[in-house]
Write a protein that holds these residues in place. Structure first.
Motif, mmCIF file in Angstrom:
data_model
loop_
_atom_site.group_PDB
_atom_site.id
_atom_site.type_symbol
_atom_site.label_atom_id
_atom_site.label_comp_id
_atom_site.label_asym_id
_atom_site.label_seq_id
_atom_site.Cartn_x
_atom_site.Cartn_y
_atom_site.Cartn_z
ATOM 1 N N GLU A 29 0.831 -1.213 0.000
ATOM 2 C CA GLU A 29 0.000 0.000 0.000
ATOM 3 C C GLU A 29 0.863 1.261 0.000
ATOM 4 O O GLU A 29 0.581 2.219 -0.721
ATOM 5 C CB GLU A 29 -0.944 0.013 1.205
ATOM 6 N N ASN A 33 1.277 4.114 -2.933
ATOM 7 C CA ASN A 33 1.046 5.547 -2.699
ATOM 8 C C ASN A 33 2.210 6.375 -3.237
ATOM 9 O O ASN A 33 2.011 7.432 -3.840
ATOM 10 C CB ASN A 33 0.870 5.823 -1.204
ATOM 11 N N LYS A 79 -7.419 10.963 -5.279
ATOM 12 C CA LYS A 79 -7.201 10.342 -6.590
ATOM 13 C C LYS A 79 -8.429 10.184 -7.462
ATOM 14 O O LYS A 79 -8.319 10.102 -8.674
ATOM 15 C CB LYS A 79 -6.514 8.986 -6.395
ATOM 16 N N GLY A 93 -4.296 3.830 -6.076
ATOM 17 C CA GLY A 93 -5.263 4.066 -5.020
ATOM 18 C C GLY A 93 -6.534 4.686 -5.559
ATOM 19 O O GLY A 93 -6.542 5.357 -6.594
ATOM 20 N N ALA A 98 -6.319 3.031 2.659
ATOM 21 C CA ALA A 98 -5.113 2.316 3.068
ATOM 22 C C ALA A 98 -4.476 2.911 4.318
ATOM 23 O O ALA A 98 -4.274 2.211 5.317
ATOM 24 C CB ALA A 98 -4.112 2.285 1.918
HETATM 25 MG MG LIG Z 1 -3.212 4.227 -1.381
#
Ligand SMILES: [Mg+2]
Ligand SMILES: Nc1ncnc2c1ncn2[C@@H]1O[C@H](COP(=O)(O)OP(=O)(O)OP(=O)(O)O)[C@@H](O)[C@H]1O
Length: 588
Positions: A29, A33, A79, A93, A98
């Motif tokens: 995760e 990112n 996002k 994402g 997350a």
């Molecule tokens: Mg993420």
């Protein structure tokens, strides 16, 4: 029992559990990112298998001070703005979950600085609670997320963690998967003080070599295939090298690593003819597909996707891999040993003689009526007494003779080659039978003057009868004349020499093992054809004449996938002059 609404903390913990299974999930995760933030370099550092501490640092776009709190809040993302809808996701994402989930199950320290900011800001959270005021901190532009004491408040999860080394290995795997699909980004992975991986930005091929090793890179066949809006690129391992070991099998859809059984099946399907049973080829495949044709919102950890047109994807992958594997014929530049052979010229000028028990001329693919029955026998041509051509004929060269009855020795343009007669013959036969089969033509049949009556077990007999159509197409005519007895009225001409009882038992076994797996009729046909080819292949009992050997060599050169037999063993190897020089320690 009454129904009641769960406490919010419990709800968050349940949600977090879906995403964070082990330290490697956190690594994944956080790296995603960093990639979404456009980082050019990412560093992952772990202590105690990532359970005690896991840190990811990047030089990406950073998070502004006023957004730090939001970044850690559930369902907060920057996002989806960029994408018009869930159907057009191009970032890793999109759920905004997350960081919030990680903060539910560990202590998280988030430090970040945008390029414009004069200083960095930091926020600390534990079990979803923390300082709501960012504190000034020292950090270059970019972000560091530091996660400590994973699952300290979730004993149930802690119990499921494995040894530190195992968890560290899982993290290493997560790093490798992402590093392979992002060659333009530098990656560094530190296990304690040890540098486990350090790869600078480079090309896709360089990255594969650096991350997965020279062994894979040297034995991979690159592939590139486009059909409609779908493109498939990557590497597949040469079947000769495939082993039972756990080699990488990485599938990426728009750079996202995913699991997909259908795609994995399509790949194995392409390998079916050339791989020894139980062996697993290594491969890396990357599918590029317009986001609206694939749903990534299927799995909480995004390990699966759903294709709008699964069949198209399946076919594209199979075609792409099969085409790459078909290039492994002897004259191609990719050699089983080293170096490359010159391309061979035109088709054989030598007659096509009988080799062993098998009649080459009868097998030549012809456009024949389905019930075409070839002449029963063909004369064995005399070995030509003419002087052999002074230069090697094709990539496999000119036959010099036979080593025992097993190997053909040939002189090539650049040294010599050794051919496993039986394996090579089997391969050539199989491909030819397949071509005949695919054209819908029946393979040539040999009627038996006196039908052989063969006793089989009821199960074996049942198998044969079930596959009646298939066997008929292959050239068998079978009649059940008793509960356990079958009369063989005709067999494929190429199998004429095989004892019918042995043949039928082999066939029943082939059909049986095929029925055990999920099969298509064509898969069964291939298996049977492979068996047929194996049976009919020249046996190691007779010496061949030079024209017979040359005919086999020319056939190999003209046959796709001739580098390995139906069981994945090599059919030939070469020793170039350079190899010979090396063996004799001769400096050139
Ligand atoms: Mg993420
Ligand atoms: N390394 C980073 N660099 C810059 N911004 C980041 C970074 N990590 C997180 N963010 C910001 O924090 C937000 C929340 O991150 P988080 O991972 O929780 O959600 P997401 O990535 O949007 O969605 P998903 O839950 O699907 O991963 C991101 O949308 C992004 O704006």
């Amino acid at each position: 029992m009454s129904i009641h609404v769960l406490a919010p903390d419990l709800v968050s913990q349940i949600a977090a559990g879906e995403i964070i299974e082990r330290p490697a999930s956190i690594a994944k995760e956080l790296i995603e990112n960093s990639l979404d933030a456009g980082a050019a370099h990412i560093e992952i550092a772990i202590e105690g298998g990532g359970v005690r501490k896991l840190t990811v640092t990047d030089n990406g776009s950073g998070i502004a001070r006023k957004e730090l709190v939001l970044a850690l809040a559930p369902h907060a993302t920057s996002k989806l703005d960029a994408a018009p809808s869930l159907e057009h996701i191009s970032s890793f994402g999109f759920r905004g979950e997350a960081l919030a989930s990680i903060a539910q199950v560990a202590r998280v320290r988030l430090t970040s600085r945008t390029p414009e900011a004069t200083s960095a800001w930091q926020l600390e959270v534990a079990t979803g609670r923390g300082t709501l005021e960012p504190q000034p901190a020292a950090h270059p532009p970019g972000t560091t997320v530091s996660v400590e004491e994973l699952f300290y408040a979730v004993p149930a999860r802690r119990k499921f963690l494995r040894r530190e080394a195992t968890e560290a290995a899982h993290i290493g795997e997560a790093v490798r998967r992402l590093a392979v699909s992002h060659p333009a980004v530098g990656f560094r992975f530190l296990r304690g003080t040890r540098i486990a991986l350090d790869v600078p930005p480079g090309t896709a091929a360089e990255r594969v070599r650096a991350v997965l090793g020279a062994e894979f890179a040297d034995h991979g066949l690159a592939l590139e295939y486009t059909v409609g809006p779908l493109s498939v690129t990557g590497w597949v391992e040469r079947p000769v090298h495939a082993a039972g070991r756990a080699d990488p099998q990485y599938l990426y859809v728009n750079q996202r690593w995913v699991r997909d059984r259908a795609v994995a099946h399509a790949i194995l399907d392409a390998y079916r003819d050339v791989l020894f049973h139980g062996r697993q080829p290594a491969w890396i495949l990357s599918l590029e597909i317009p986001p609206e044709l694939v749903d990534v919102n299927v799995h909480p950890a995004k390990h699966e996707v759903r294709f709008r047109d699964r069949r198209a994807v399946y076919n594209a992958v199979r075609t792409a891999v099969a085409a790459a594997l078909a290039t492994t014929r002897p004259e191609s530049a990719a050699m089983p040993v080293t170096g490359s052979m010159p391309r061979h010229g035109a088709s054989p000028s030598a007659p096509e003689p009988r080799v062993g028990n098998f009649d080459w001329t009868a097998l030549a693919v012809r456009d024949t009526a389905p019930d075409y029955v070839p002449p029963v026998t063909q004369p064995v041509p005399e070995a030509s007494s003419a002087a052999p051509a002074p230069t090697p004929a094709g990539g496999l060269g000119r036959a010099l003779g036979q080593l025992g009855t097993l190997y053909i020795v040939t002189e090539t343009a650049d040294g010599l080659a050794l051919v496993d007669t039986h394996a090579a013959h089997e391969r050539v036969l199989f491909e030819q039978l397949k071509v005949a089969w695919d054209r819908g033509g029946r393979t040539a049949t040999q009627k038996q003057l006196v039908p052989a009556e063969i006793r089989l077990t009821p199960v074996a007999l049942e198998r044969l009868l079930e596959a009646g159509d298939l066997l008929q197409r292959l050239g068998f005519e079978l009649d059940r004349i008793g509960p356990e007895i079958v009369a063989v009225r005709a067999v494929p001409a190429v199998l004429e020499s095989v004892e019918p009882a042995v043949l039928l038992r082999e066939l029943a076994a082939a059909l049986d093992s095929e029925a055990a797996g999920a099969t298509f009729v064509t898969a069964a046909a291939d298996r049977v054809l492979a068996d047929v080819a194996c049976r009919a292949a020249v046996h190691s009992g007779r010496r061949l004449t030079v024209p017979e050997m040359d005919a086999l060599l020319r056939r190999m050169e003209a046959t796709p996938r001739a580098d390995q037999c139906n069981h994945g063993r090599p059919t030939w190897i070469r020793l170039g002059m350079a190899d010979l020089d090396r063996l004799f320690r001769r400096g050139r």
